[in-house]
Scaffold this motif. Sequence first.
Motif, PDB file in Angstrom:
ATOM      1  N   ASP A   1       0.840  -1.211   0.000  1.00 38.33           N
ATOM      2  CA  ASP A   1       0.000   0.000   0.000  1.00 38.33           C
ATOM      3  C   ASP A   1       0.871   1.256   0.000  1.00 38.33           C
ATOM      4  N   LEU A   2       1.924   1.245   0.821  1.00 35.69           N
ATOM      5  CA  LEU A   2       2.805   2.426   0.877  1.00 35.69           C
ATOM      6  C   LEU A   2       3.586   2.583  -0.430  1.00 35.69           C
ATOM      7  N   ILE A   3       4.029   1.469  -0.980  1.00 29.82           N
ATOM      8  CA  ILE A   3       4.794   1.527  -2.238  1.00 29.82           C
ATOM      9  C   ILE A   3       3.919   2.116  -3.354  1.00 29.82           C
ATOM     10  N   LYS A   4       2.639   1.719  -3.350  1.00 29.23           N
ATOM     11  CA  LYS A   4       1.709   2.256  -4.363  1.00 29.23           C
ATOM     12  C   LYS A   4       1.650   3.786  -4.280  1.00 29.23           C
ATOM     13  N   LYS A   5       1.675   4.285  -3.029  1.00 25.41           N
ATOM     14  CA  LYS A   5       1.580   5.745  -2.843  1.00 25.41           C
ATOM     15  C   LYS A   5       2.799   6.480  -3.400  1.00 25.41           C
ATOM     16  N   CYS A   6       3.904   5.774  -3.557  1.00 23.13           N
ATOM     17  CA  CYS A   6       5.117   6.426  -4.084  1.00 23.13           C
ATOM     18  C   CYS A   6       5.011   6.680  -5.591  1.00 23.13           C
ATOM     19  N   ASN A   7       4.076   5.955  -6.241  1.00 19.91           N
ATOM     20  CA  ASN A   7       3.828   6.186  -7.664  1.00 19.91           C
ATOM     21  C   ASN A   7       5.109   6.050  -8.492  1.00 19.91           C
ATOM     22  N   LEU A   8       5.785   4.955  -8.307  1.00 21.82           N
ATOM     23  CA  LEU A   8       7.099   4.747  -8.929  1.00 21.82           C
ATOM     24  C   LEU A   8       6.963   4.108 -10.308  1.00 21.82           C
ATOM     25  N   LYS A   9       7.935   4.390 -11.174  1.00 23.18           N
ATOM     26  CA  LYS A   9       8.011   3.671 -12.453  1.00 23.18           C
ATOM     27  C   LYS A   9       8.517   2.260 -12.168  1.00 23.18           C
ATOM     28  N   LYS A  10       8.238   1.351 -13.083  1.00 21.66           N
ATOM     29  CA  LYS A  10       8.559  -0.065 -12.827  1.00 21.66           C
ATOM     30  C   LYS A  10      10.066  -0.352 -12.860  1.00 21.66           C
ATOM     31  N   ASN A  11      10.834   0.558 -13.465  1.00 17.60           N
ATOM     32  CA  ASN A  11      12.272   0.271 -13.575  1.00 17.60           C
ATOM     33  C   ASN A  11      13.118   0.963 -12.501  1.00 17.60           C
ATOM     34  N   VAL A  12      12.481   1.568 -11.507  1.00 16.61           N
ATOM     35  CA  VAL A  12      13.262   2.243 -10.466  1.00 16.61           C
ATOM     36  C   VAL A  12      13.954   1.200  -9.582  1.00 16.61           C
ATOM     37  N   VAL A  13      14.974   1.658  -8.863  1.00 15.87           N
ATOM     38  CA  VAL A  13      15.725   0.723  -8.018  1.00 15.87           C
ATOM     39  C   VAL A  13      15.080   0.658  -6.630  1.00 15.87           C
ATOM     40  N   ILE A  14      14.606  -0.540  -6.304  1.00 15.20           N
ATOM     41  CA  ILE A  14      13.992  -0.773  -4.989  1.00 15.20           C
ATOM     42  C   ILE A  14      14.933  -1.660  -4.188  1.00 15.20           C
ATOM     43  N   LEU A  15      15.351  -1.175  -3.039  1.00 15.78           N
ATOM     44  CA  LEU A  15      16.254  -1.955  -2.170  1.00 15.78           C
ATOM     45  C   LEU A  15      15.465  -2.442  -0.968  1.00 15.78           C
ATOM     46  N   ASP A  16      15.408  -3.758  -0.797  1.00 19.25           N
ATOM     47  CA  ASP A  16      14.763  -4.328   0.383  1.00 19.25           C
ATOM     48  C   ASP A  16      15.862  -4.805   1.335  1.00 19.25           C
ATOM     49  N   VAL A  17      15.963  -4.099   2.450  1.00 14.42           N
ATOM     50  CA  VAL A  17      17.032  -4.358   3.427  1.00 14.42           C
ATOM     51  C   VAL A  17      16.567  -5.436   4.403  1.00 14.42           C
ATOM     52  N   GLY A  18      17.425  -6.418   4.681  1.00 15.96           N
ATOM     53  CA  GLY A  18      17.023  -7.507   5.588  1.00 15.96           C
ATOM     54  C   GLY A  18      15.820  -8.221   5.010  1.00 15.96           C
ATOM     55  N   SER A  19      15.952  -8.563   3.758  1.00 19.42           N
ATOM     56  CA  SER A  19      14.849  -9.078   2.954  1.00 19.42           C
ATOM     57  C   SER A  19      14.371 -10.455   3.416  1.00 19.42           C
ATOM     58  N   GLY A  20      15.290 -11.255   3.931  1.00 18.62           N
ATOM     59  CA  GLY A  20      14.928 -12.584   4.406  1.00 18.62           C
ATOM     60  C   GLY A  20      14.299 -13.398   3.290  1.00 18.62           C
ATOM     61  N   VAL A  21      13.154 -14.031   3.603  1.00 18.11           N
ATOM     62  CA  VAL A  21      12.434 -14.804   2.578  1.00 18.11           C
ATOM     63  C   VAL A  21      11.077 -14.125   2.362  1.00 18.11           C
ATOM     64  N   THR A  22      11.108 -12.813   2.359  1.00 18.87           N
ATOM     65  CA  THR A  22       9.847 -12.065   2.277  1.00 18.87           C
ATOM     66  C   THR A  22       9.095 -12.334   0.977  1.00 18.87           C
ATOM     67  N   THR A  23       7.772 -12.334   1.082  1.00 15.55           N
ATOM     68  CA  THR A  23       6.923 -12.453  -0.110  1.00 15.55           C
ATOM     69  C   THR A  23       6.881 -11.131  -0.893  1.00 15.55           C
ATOM     70  N   LEU A  24       7.442 -10.065  -0.305  1.00 10.49           N
ATOM     71  CA  LEU A  24       7.423  -8.763  -0.990  1.00 10.49           C
ATOM     72  C   LEU A  24       8.120  -8.857  -2.351  1.00 10.49           C
ATOM     73  N   ILE A  25       9.220  -9.590  -2.401  1.00  6.20           N
ATOM     74  CA  ILE A  25       9.974  -9.651  -3.669  1.00  6.20           C
ATOM     75  C   ILE A  25       9.104 -10.249  -4.780  1.00  6.20           C
ATOM     76  N   GLU A  26       8.447 -11.386  -4.494  1.00  8.68           N
ATOM     77  CA  GLU A  26       7.635 -11.994  -5.561  1.00  8.68           C
ATOM     78  C   GLU A  26       6.447 -11.112  -5.938  1.00  8.68           C
ATOM     79  N   LYS A  27       5.888 -10.389  -4.948  1.00  7.85           N
ATOM     80  CA  LYS A  27       4.752  -9.493  -5.249  1.00  7.85           C
ATOM     81  C   LYS A  27       5.214  -8.318  -6.118  1.00  7.85           C
ATOM     82  N   LEU A  28       6.391  -7.777  -5.820  1.00 10.37           N
ATOM     83  CA  LEU A  28       6.909  -6.667  -6.632  1.00 10.37           C
ATOM     84  C   LEU A  28       7.174  -7.134  -8.067  1.00 10.37           C
ATOM     85  N   LEU A  29       7.728  -8.333  -8.192  1.00  5.75           N
ATOM     86  CA  LEU A  29       7.967  -8.886  -9.533  1.00  5.75           C
ATOM     87  C   LEU A  29       6.639  -9.072 -10.268  1.00  5.75           C
ATOM     88  N   GLU A  30       5.648  -9.593  -9.556  1.00  2.79           N
ATOM     89  CA  GLU A  30       4.311  -9.764 -10.161  1.00  2.79           C
ATOM     90  C   GLU A  30       3.765  -8.437 -10.667  1.00  2.79           C
TER      91      GLU A  30
END
Length: 219
Positions: free
Chosen positions: A41-70
């Motif tokens: 929800d917060l990422i959506k508010k940033c209104n980013l282009k799809k090719n911007v650099v997103i850094l996930d710190v302490g990413s672990g095995v988060t589902t965020l990565i697969e959702k961002l790719l989707e």
Amino acid sequence: MKNYMNIKKDIDYVEHWNDVYSKSETNKLGWYEESPKPSLDLIKKCNLKKNVVILDVGSGVTTLIEKLLEQGYNNIVATDISKVALDKAKERVKAEEAKLVKWIVDDITNSEYLIQPGTIDLWHDRTVLHFLTEENQKDSYLSTLKGLVKVGGFVIIAVFSLEGAKKCSRLDVVNYNHTMISEFLGDEFDLLEHFPYVYIQPSGGERPYVYTLFRRMKY
Ligand SMILES: C[S@@+](CC[C@H](N)C(=O)[O-])C[C@H]1O[C@@H](n2cnc3c(N)ncnc32)[C@H](O)[C@@H]1O
């Protein structure tokens, strides 16, 4: 990677986190999210282009990565102190998509590999900052963040709130509210949004978090 026992002498964090991820099934971890909705929800508010650099710190095995790719983001950096975690995270996504992510084993309190200054459009941290209990760890995290996030870039930090648990994964944590995170980042960063969020663990336990979204306005 260096051994970080020099920062806090009694704990080997690399060993701790590799052990956690080796011994636990991903969907039983006390921070596993089927859907990382508050972050999305917060990422959506940033209104980013799809090719911007997103850094996930302490990413672990988060589902965020697969959702961002989707969602079509194609320039993602997933970094974590645990190689075991990042290997598991990589296995969760298709081989073709895994190439759209840089998987970097690194300690954010002593970063050796995140070296390209001013390149990050979005810094996302869900529950890493709160593990940094020593001033030198926090200073180092902040100087890496400030070195990497470009002016106009965004920072999302989600950590245990003041009402939240005092430990996570058997380690002490520092609890925050949005003002404390804002003071930590300093006046280069404007607080755009914050909200409390009660995360429900796979075991049913409640974990109160605070989510924050900042924008970097100046160097
Ligand atoms: C509670 S888990 C959260 C994982 C992920 N962000 C999520 O939301 O599912 C904390 C993560 O931070 C990582 N971590 C802890 N200290 C770290 C450090 N100094 N540098 C990089 N990663 C770290 C751990 O390996 C672990 O994956």
